[in-house]
Design an enzyme around this catalytic site. Structure first.
Site, PDB file in Angstrom:
ATOM      1  N   ASP A   1       4.048   3.668  -4.335  1.00 37.81           N
ATOM      2  CA  ASP A   1       4.127   4.993  -4.968  1.00 37.81           C
ATOM      3  C   ASP A   1       3.809   5.986  -3.866  1.00 37.81           C
ATOM      4  O   ASP A   1       2.685   6.032  -3.364  1.00 37.81           O
ATOM      5  CB  ASP A   1       3.103   5.066  -6.104  1.00 37.81           C
ATOM      6  CG  ASP A   1       3.013   6.460  -6.721  1.00 37.81           C
ATOM      7  OD1 ASP A   1       3.627   7.412  -6.170  1.00 37.81           O
ATOM      8  OD2 ASP A   1       2.328   6.599  -7.750  1.00 37.81           O
TER       9      ASP A   1
ATOM     10  N   HIS B   1       3.293  11.676 -12.607  1.00 40.16           N
ATOM     11  CA  HIS B   1       3.447  10.257 -12.252  1.00 40.16           C
ATOM     12  C   HIS B   1       4.612   9.601 -12.998  1.00 40.16           C
ATOM     13  O   HIS B   1       4.616   8.393 -13.212  1.00 40.16           O
ATOM     14  CB  HIS B   1       2.165   9.492 -12.578  1.00 40.16           C
ATOM     15  CG  HIS B   1       1.005   9.832 -11.686  1.00 40.16           C
ATOM     16  ND1 HIS B   1       0.827   9.253 -10.449  1.00 40.16           N
ATOM     17  CD2 HIS B   1      -0.025  10.683 -11.849  1.00 40.16           C
ATOM     18  CE1 HIS B   1      -0.276   9.728  -9.895  1.00 40.16           C
ATOM     19  NE2 HIS B   1      -0.812  10.610 -10.723  1.00 40.16           N
TER      20      HIS B   1
ATOM     21  N   ASP C   1       7.128   5.894 -11.159  1.00 45.73           N
ATOM     22  CA  ASP C   1       6.948   6.626  -9.896  1.00 45.73           C
ATOM     23  C   ASP C   1       6.887   5.675  -8.691  1.00 45.73           C
ATOM     24  O   ASP C   1       6.440   6.063  -7.617  1.00 45.73           O
ATOM     25  CB  ASP C   1       5.676   7.495  -9.947  1.00 45.73           C
ATOM     26  CG  ASP C   1       4.434   6.684 -10.264  1.00 45.73           C
ATOM     27  OD1 ASP C   1       4.509   5.438 -10.339  1.00 45.73           O
ATOM     28  OD2 ASP C   1       3.364   7.301 -10.447  1.00 45.73           O
TER      29      ASP C   1
ATOM     30  N   TYR D   1       3.908  14.952  -6.620  1.00 48.42           N
ATOM     31  CA  TYR D   1       2.528  14.651  -6.970  1.00 48.42           C
ATOM     32  C   TYR D   1       2.024  13.363  -6.293  1.00 48.42           C
ATOM     33  O   TYR D   1       2.652  12.322  -6.392  1.00 48.42           O
ATOM     34  CB  TYR D   1       2.344  14.564  -8.496  1.00 48.42           C
ATOM     35  CG  TYR D   1       0.891  14.678  -8.803  1.00 48.42           C
ATOM     36  CD1 TYR D   1       0.230  15.890  -8.599  1.00 48.42           C
ATOM     37  CD2 TYR D   1       0.153  13.571  -9.168  1.00 48.42           C
ATOM     38  CE1 TYR D   1      -1.134  16.001  -8.789  1.00 48.42           C
ATOM     39  CE2 TYR D   1      -1.210  13.672  -9.368  1.00 48.42           C
ATOM     40  CZ  TYR D   1      -1.842  14.885  -9.174  1.00 48.42           C
ATOM     41  OH  TYR D   1      -3.192  14.993  -9.347  1.00 48.42           O
TER      42      TYR D   1
ATOM     43  N   ASP E   1       5.443  -0.503 -13.976  1.00 45.48           N
ATOM     44  CA  ASP E   1       4.693   0.718 -13.648  1.00 45.48           C
ATOM     45  C   ASP E   1       3.597   0.933 -14.677  1.00 45.48           C
ATOM     46  O   ASP E   1       3.745   0.569 -15.841  1.00 45.48           O
ATOM     47  CB  ASP E   1       5.641   1.927 -13.619  1.00 45.48           C
ATOM     48  CG  ASP E   1       4.927   3.174 -13.088  1.00 45.48           C
ATOM     49  OD1 ASP E   1       4.063   3.030 -12.188  1.00 45.48           O
ATOM     50  OD2 ASP E   1       5.226   4.294 -13.569  1.00 45.48           O
TER      51      ASP E   1
ATOM     52  N   TYR F   1     -10.861   4.734  -6.103  1.00 42.31           N
ATOM     53  CA  TYR F   1      -9.609   4.849  -6.846  1.00 42.31           C
ATOM     54  C   TYR F   1      -8.484   5.413  -5.992  1.00 42.31           C
ATOM     55  O   TYR F   1      -8.609   6.445  -5.372  1.00 42.31           O
ATOM     56  CB  TYR F   1      -9.780   5.739  -8.076  1.00 42.31           C
ATOM     57  CG  TYR F   1      -8.464   5.914  -8.784  1.00 42.31           C
ATOM     58  CD1 TYR F   1      -7.946   4.878  -9.544  1.00 42.31           C
ATOM     59  CD2 TYR F   1      -7.722   7.076  -8.642  1.00 42.31           C
ATOM     60  CE1 TYR F   1      -6.718   4.987 -10.153  1.00 42.31           C
ATOM     61  CE2 TYR F   1      -6.484   7.205  -9.253  1.00 42.31           C
ATOM     62  CZ  TYR F   1      -5.995   6.154 -10.013  1.00 42.31           C
ATOM     63  OH  TYR F   1      -4.772   6.273 -10.609  1.00 42.31           O
TER      64      TYR F   1
ATOM     65  N   LYS G   1      -3.010   2.945  -9.610  1.00 39.99           N
ATOM     66  CA  LYS G   1      -2.916   1.578 -10.111  1.00 39.99           C
ATOM     67  C   LYS G   1      -1.930   0.811  -9.225  1.00 39.99           C
ATOM     68  O   LYS G   1      -0.989   1.377  -8.686  1.00 39.99           O
ATOM     69  CB  LYS G   1      -2.416   1.649 -11.560  1.00 39.99           C
ATOM     70  CG  LYS G   1      -2.826   0.493 -12.428  1.00 39.99           C
ATOM     71  CD  LYS G   1      -4.257   0.516 -12.820  1.00 39.99           C
ATOM     72  CE  LYS G   1      -4.727  -0.801 -13.373  1.00 39.99           C
ATOM     73  NZ  LYS G   1      -6.157  -0.819 -13.583  1.00 39.99           N
ATOM     74  N   ASP G   2      -2.174  -0.480  -9.081  1.00 42.50           N
ATOM     75  CA  ASP G   2      -1.370  -1.304  -8.183  1.00 42.50           C
ATOM     76  C   ASP G   2      -0.172  -1.888  -8.925  1.00 42.50           C
ATOM     77  O   ASP G   2      -0.090  -3.084  -9.131  1.00 42.50           O
ATOM     78  CB  ASP G   2      -2.246  -2.398  -7.606  1.00 42.50           C
ATOM     79  CG  ASP G   2      -3.318  -2.834  -8.586  1.00 42.50           C
ATOM     80  OD1 ASP G   2      -3.577  -2.093  -9.547  1.00 42.50           O
ATOM     81  OD2 ASP G   2      -3.897  -3.908  -8.408  1.00 42.50           O
TER      82      ASP G   2
ATOM     83  N   ARG H   1      -4.481   7.052 -16.390  1.00 43.39           N
ATOM     84  CA  ARG H   1      -5.573   7.019 -15.403  1.00 43.39           C
ATOM     85  C   ARG H   1      -5.975   5.587 -15.039  1.00 43.39           C
ATOM     86  O   ARG H   1      -7.113   5.329 -14.652  1.00 43.39           O
ATOM     87  CB  ARG H   1      -6.777   7.827 -15.894  1.00 43.39           C
ATOM     88  CG  ARG H   1      -6.423   9.304 -16.064  1.00 43.39           C
ATOM     89  CD  ARG H   1      -7.526  10.153 -16.632  1.00 43.39           C
ATOM     90  NE  ARG H   1      -7.019  11.496 -16.944  1.00 43.39           N
ATOM     91  CZ  ARG H   1      -6.939  12.498 -16.061  1.00 43.39           C
ATOM     92  NH1 ARG H   1      -7.377  12.332 -14.848  1.00 43.39           N
ATOM     93  NH2 ARG H   1      -6.434  13.660 -16.416  1.00 43.39           N
TER      94      ARG H   1
END
Ligand code: F6R
Ligand code: MG
Ligand code: MG
Length: 366
Positions: free
Chosen positions: A13, A20, A54, A92, A133, A230, A233-234, A267
């Site tokens: 990303d 996102h 994203d 973003y 995602d 943070y 997210k992976d 989040r």
């Protein structure tokens, strides 16, 4: 002996459009351009650029093996060029998954997710590339188990002579940074004891027991552990080989007919259903979700990627999508309460330490 082909799926990303939700088309064009040049120069045999939400997904074939520096550097350079565009357009989170300033040999541990396998191409070689995602690599545990160890999902485990011996699962303990190999059907319950714990134990590869052939690989990078704080997210990727001794295409897709609950969503701190969608519907927007998965099917021909075919573009998954929406609504009604909100240690955002600090002298022993 026939030449071995390596299939490398590397993703990151590098900036969202809008927020996102998606990727800007300029980034996709730039990525295709760069990989086209690499193909002309003979660095890779073939490629496809896709996106899920994203995440920019680079699907490449070559003959250089897994963890090859030149291939990883190529992917890193594509992500760097994309990051420049993302910065210019003020997209973003520009460059959010590039955790280091300069490339140093292998993109693993530097932010991008990687799933690679090397094999001798069979007479016909159907492969499925799954890309998700707003979730994490633990999301693949349930579908991989069902594909390779559950005869109620995969009829071939019972009726294909090449499959009846079962499979070998490589399981990574992402917290302790170690891995073990577990065999099914003999050790099914031990395997489930581990992989049911999706935030800690993740399947990184599956091999056919009868001849050791690689059957599936998944990205198991956990950005939060890599970065120590943070960084998003992976969102994971996975490759599955299909047919004649591996799960049929339909057996590899079947687990996704159940929209199982996964970690991620808003989040990176919530539980929600995994929704299988066609490419054009991979735009997680409601509460930044719910988590999406797309699947690109290819036939390989001497390393050429014949495809992609958009595997979830099938009305027989409409019911799954409707159920995912229903389950998503049910989970959303819990708002900030568990189990919609993740347990404290799994949340990627938390104000808890500050809240605790501000309330420290208001707590009294009881
Ligand atoms: C989840 C994700 C998004 C963001 C959310 C808040 O993986 O990427 O849900 O976490 O949009 O983003 P910030 O904190 O950057 O405003
Ligand atoms: Mg993002
Ligand atoms: Mg993402």
């Amino acid at each position: 002996m026939a030449e071995k082909i390596t299939l490398s799926v590397i993703k990151a990303d590098i900036g969202g459009f809008v927020g996102h939700t998606n990727i800007h088309p300029d980034i996709l064009h730039a990525a295709k351009d760069k990989l086209h040049n690499a193909k002309e120069q003979g660095i890779i045999k073939d490629f496809h650029v896709l996106r899920c939400g994203d995440d920019l997904e680079l699907i490449m074939t070559h003959t250089k093996g897994c963890d090859n520096e030149e291939i990883h550097e190529l992917a890193w350079n594509v992500f760097s060029v994309g990051t420049e565009i993302a910065k210019e357009l003020k997209l973003y989170g520009a460059g959010q998954d590039l955790l280091k300033d300069a490339f140093s040999g292998n993109v693993k541990g530097m932010g991008p997710g990687v799933a690679e396998m090397e094999f001798e191409e069979r007479k016909s070689e159907p492969v499925l590339v799954f890309m998700a995602d707003k979730t994490s690599p633990g999301a693949w545990n349930l579908p991989l188990y069902r594909m390779f160890a559950d005869p109620f999902n995969t009829a071939g485990l019972v009726i294909d002579p090449k499959m009846i011996d079962g499979y070998r699962f490589r399981v990574v303990d992402v917290k302790d940074g170690r891995a073990a190999t577990i065999e099914t059907p003999e050790e099914t319950y031990k395997l489930l004891a581990l992989i049911g714990s999706t935030s800690r134990y993740m399947i990184s590869a599956v091999y056919r027991k009868s001849d050791g052939e690689i059957a599936a690989v998944a990205s198991t990078q956990k950005l939060s552990f890599i970065a120590g704080k943070y960084v998003g997210k992976d969102d994971p990727v996975m490759v599955v080989r299909c047919q004649s001794g591996f799960p049929a295409v339909g057996e590899a897709l079947e687990p996704f007919a159940f929209p199982h609950l996964v970690e991620g969503w808003m989040r990176g701190s919530h539980v929600g259903p995994m929704m299988p969608v066609p490419f054009y519907e991979a735009n997680p927007s409601r509460f930044d979700g719910p988590p999406r998965v797309i699947c690109a099917g290819f036939q390989l021909a001497q390393g050429r990627l014949i495809g992609p075919h958009d595997m979830f573009d099938d009305p027989s998954f409409d019911g799954t999508r409707r159920l995912a929406d229903k389950v998503g609504e049910y989970m959303r009604r819990h708002g900030p309460f568990q189990p919609h909100r993740l347990p404290d240690e799994e949340m990627e955002y938390t104000t808890l330490p500050e809240v605790m600090k501000s309330l420290e002298d208001r707590f009294e022993k009881i």
